[in-house]
Design an enzyme around this catalytic site. Structure first.
Site, short mmCIF file in Angstrom:
data_model
loop_
_atom_site.label_atom_id
_atom_site.label_comp_id
_atom_site.label_asym_id
_atom_site.label_seq_id
_atom_site.Cartn_x
_atom_site.Cartn_y
_atom_site.Cartn_z
N THR A 1 64.96 8.01 17.20
CA THR A 1 65.08 6.56 17.36
C THR A 1 64.14 5.83 16.40
O THR A 1 62.98 6.23 16.23
CB THR A 1 64.74 6.18 18.82
OG1 THR A 1 65.70 6.83 19.66
CG2 THR A 1 64.79 4.68 19.03
N GLN B 1 48.52 6.47 -2.08
CA GLN B 1 47.35 5.68 -2.49
C GLN B 1 47.67 4.76 -3.67
O GLN B 1 46.78 4.05 -4.14
CB GLN B 1 46.20 6.62 -2.88
CG GLN B 1 45.68 7.48 -1.74
CD GLN B 1 44.85 6.70 -0.72
OE1 GLN B 1 44.45 5.56 -0.97
NE2 GLN B 1 44.59 7.30 0.42
N CYS C 1 30.88 19.50 6.19
CA CYS C 1 30.27 19.53 7.50
C CYS C 1 30.49 18.25 8.27
O CYS C 1 30.15 18.16 9.43
CB CYS C 1 28.82 19.85 7.34
SG CYS C 1 28.71 21.40 6.45
N SER D 1 53.04 5.49 2.88
CA SER D 1 52.64 5.30 4.27
C SER D 1 52.22 3.85 4.49
O SER D 1 51.58 3.25 3.63
CB SER D 1 51.47 6.23 4.57
OG SER D 1 51.09 6.11 5.91
N ALA D 2 52.58 3.29 5.65
CA ALA D 2 52.31 1.87 5.89
C ALA D 2 50.83 1.56 6.12
O ALA D 2 50.34 0.51 5.71
CB ALA D 2 53.12 1.39 7.10
N THR E 1 52.68 12.08 5.74
CA THR E 1 52.67 13.51 6.07
C THR E 1 54.09 14.00 6.31
O THR E 1 54.51 15.03 5.76
CB THR E 1 51.81 13.76 7.33
OG1 THR E 1 50.47 13.33 7.06
CG2 THR E 1 51.80 15.23 7.70
#
Ligand SMILES: Cc1ncc(COP(=O)(O)O)c(C=O)c1O
Ligand code: FES
Lengths: 130, 409
Positions: free
Chosen positions: B254, B196, B342, B216-217, B73
């Protein structure tokens, strides 16, 4: 999102589920765009003391767990009631009887009262026609 | 109790034990701040450097082209907003409003970043519609390119339907256009969200022809809250988060040393085991697809069968709503995902499924089952068995209301 035990019970073992042959009235509400479609069938009988009352009721629902549970609950609430009484059943009554619904489910899945009211209106219309 | 069955590897994966072991020393013992000069700091920095090297090996780039972030993200936000910032930082006074191209079925973090800059009036955007198989056409993209196009973002593998986009072909096209534009003009920066894709596909950045790549990890058996953005050397991009000088001044804050170490280990394991795992997982997936399509009536597979990630299945079942389906499966201890609105609290059904032309009720009736390296054939067989029972039950409840609804219209 967390459903109450009651909702899960009515979702897994719904009451009054199925089709009715020769119903007195039928009501269908909902919209596939939002995901829920509900159909309620009622059979109305006349009783000397009570007047017109809902002798039998059935539902069919395409929708989420909450839609199925509210359909099931509204049939429980309406069964045996006079049609005037049944017209008074609100979505809050249905939600309360299920020990509450998650807030986002209050709108599109909680249409069972409307389906019931539509079925009663359908019945009344058929009286005028005949 | 039987063991729960997890079929939601596209949502997240368990941390590999080896990854966890690699991370552990960096919590309590080697806990230094990687920016500190003392030996605690040096130890931490060495670990970060090693992880960066592993990433560089995997992507065939140089270590300084890898920026660690908090996940895909953040990487995607940085890509979109950072390039735009670089565009507006140019000296020229009369800059044209820049143009961005992306697709309608990107992950929300890309779409919402692009929509945000569009709304602020900083860019105009073309959203490409993928074809009904879930593939972006290079010809559509080529047609959309204008002289003021500065940014293209197309995901490598779609997270819902697993379809694989022609990234290498787009990369070639972009390169050709940038060559004719010349060095004086702001180039087209090509970004791909490869979140992905890492487990299963070739991610050599030169082959892909990308300037930016997000990952992403936690999708590759690493920890949550850490990821990376590959930034090809020379790409016009500015930082969007201010603070310390970490990550070549591209990302202040950091270092998440334990997370970065975990990511470094996870990517090393992917590189080592990819070929072997892929075959096994694809066989299981094909078994699942075959079983569902032959044993269950009124079902369709969403997305191309051939241009598809080895771990992804996505079906739509007629006359069923996904949330109830998901809940019923969960009661049997089977975890999957759906494109129904939903289940998530969103207001409409999956934008991915709608973008490839599904009707809303088909999107509502969708089920995504994504498998991973711990999935077994027995689990798949159990799942299909339970699925059949659940579908029969839910279809009985829905009866023919959908057909009647359309008959009335
Ligand atoms: C394609 C894609 N992009 C981005 C993300 C977001 O990643 P992260 O959870 O690391 O922010 C995900 C995962 O949800 C994804 O599947
Ligand atoms: S399907 Fe929308 S709330 Fe039930």
């Amino acid at each position: 999102m967390q459903y109450s035990k009651k909702v899960l019970q009515h979702f897994t073992k719904p009451h009054n589920q199925g089709v009715m042959k020769n119903p007195s009235g039928v009501g269908m509400v909902g919209n596939p765009v939002c995901g829920d479609l509900m159909k309620i069938y009622i059979s109305v009988k006349k009783d000397k003391q009570k007047g017109e009352y809902i002798k039998d009721i059935k539902f069919e629902t395409l929708g989420c767990a909450s839609a199925i549970a509210t359909s099931s609950m509204v049939t429980d609430l309406a069964k045996g009631k006079t049609i005037e009484e049944a017209m008074e059943i609100t979505r809050n009554d249905v939600a309360d009887a299920l020990d509450g619904l998650p807030p986002i489910k209050m709108h599109c899945s909680n249409l069972a009262d409307e389906a019931l009211h539509e079925a009663i209106k359908d019945y009344r219309k058929s009286l005028i026609k005949n | 109790m039987t063991k729960p069955i997890y079929l939601d590897y596209a949502a997240t994966t368990p941390v590999d034990k080896e990854v966890l072991q690699a991370m552990l020393p960096y919590f309590c013992e080697n806990f230094g701040n990687a920016m500190s000069i003392h030996s605690f700091g040096q130890e931490a920095m060495q670990a970060v450097d090693q992880a960066r090297q592993n990433m560089a090996d995997f992507f065939s780039c140089t270590p300084s082209e890898v920026i660690f972030t908090s996940g895909a993200t953040e990487s995607n936000n940085l890509a979109v907003k950072g390039v735009l910032k670089a565009y507006y930082a140019q000296a020229s006074k009369n800059l044209l409003k820049p143009h961005i191209i992306t697709s309608l079925f990107e992950h929300h973090c890309v779409l919402d970043s692009v929509r945000a800059v569009e709304k602020e009036g900083l860019a105009e955007v073309t959203y490409l519609r993928p074809d009904k198989n879930g593939l972006v056409r290079v010809t559509d993209l080529e047609k959309a390119i204008q002289s003021n196009t500065i940014f293209i973002s197309i995901m490598y593998v779609n997270n819902e339907i697993g379809t694989v986009q022609p990234i290498g072909k787009i990369g070639k096209l972009v390169k050709k256009i940038n060559t004719t534009r010349g060095a004086q003009v702001f180039p087209i920066v090509f970004h791909t969200d490869a979140t992905q894709a890492i487990n299963y596909f070739d991610c050599h950045v030169e082959t892909l022809g990308v300037h930016l790549l997000s990952m992403s990890a936690h999708k590759i058996y690493g920890p949550k809250g850490v990821g990376a953005l590959y930034i090809k050397k020379g790409t016009p991009i500015r930082k969007v988060q201010d603070g310390g000088d970490q990550e070549y001044k591209m990302r202040a804050g950091t270092h998440n040393v334990t997370g970065i170490v975990g990511l470094g280990k996870a990517i090393e394991l992917v590189q080592k085991n990819q070929a072997k795992e892929n075959k096994k997982i694809q066989l299981l997936r094909d078994h699942l697809i075959e079983k569902v399509l032959t044993e269950i009536p009124q079902v369709r597979l969403n997305g191309s069968k051939t241009h598809r990630s080895p771990n992804n299945t996505n079906f739509s079942f007629a006359s069923v709503e996904g949330e109830g389906l998901l809940l019923s499966l969960d009661m049997e201890q089977i975890s999957c995902s759906t494109g129904s609105a939903c289940s998530s609290g969103a207001l409409s059904a999956s934008h991915v499924l709608l973008s490839i032309g599904l009707r809303p009720e088909e999107a509502h009736g969708s089920l995504r089952m994504t498998i991973g390296k711990f999935t077994t054939k027995a689990e798949i067989n159990t799942t299909v068995k339970k699925l059949k029972i659940i579908l029969t039950r839910l279809r009985k409840i829905s009866g023919s209301v959908l057909d009647e609804y359309y008959a009335k219209k």
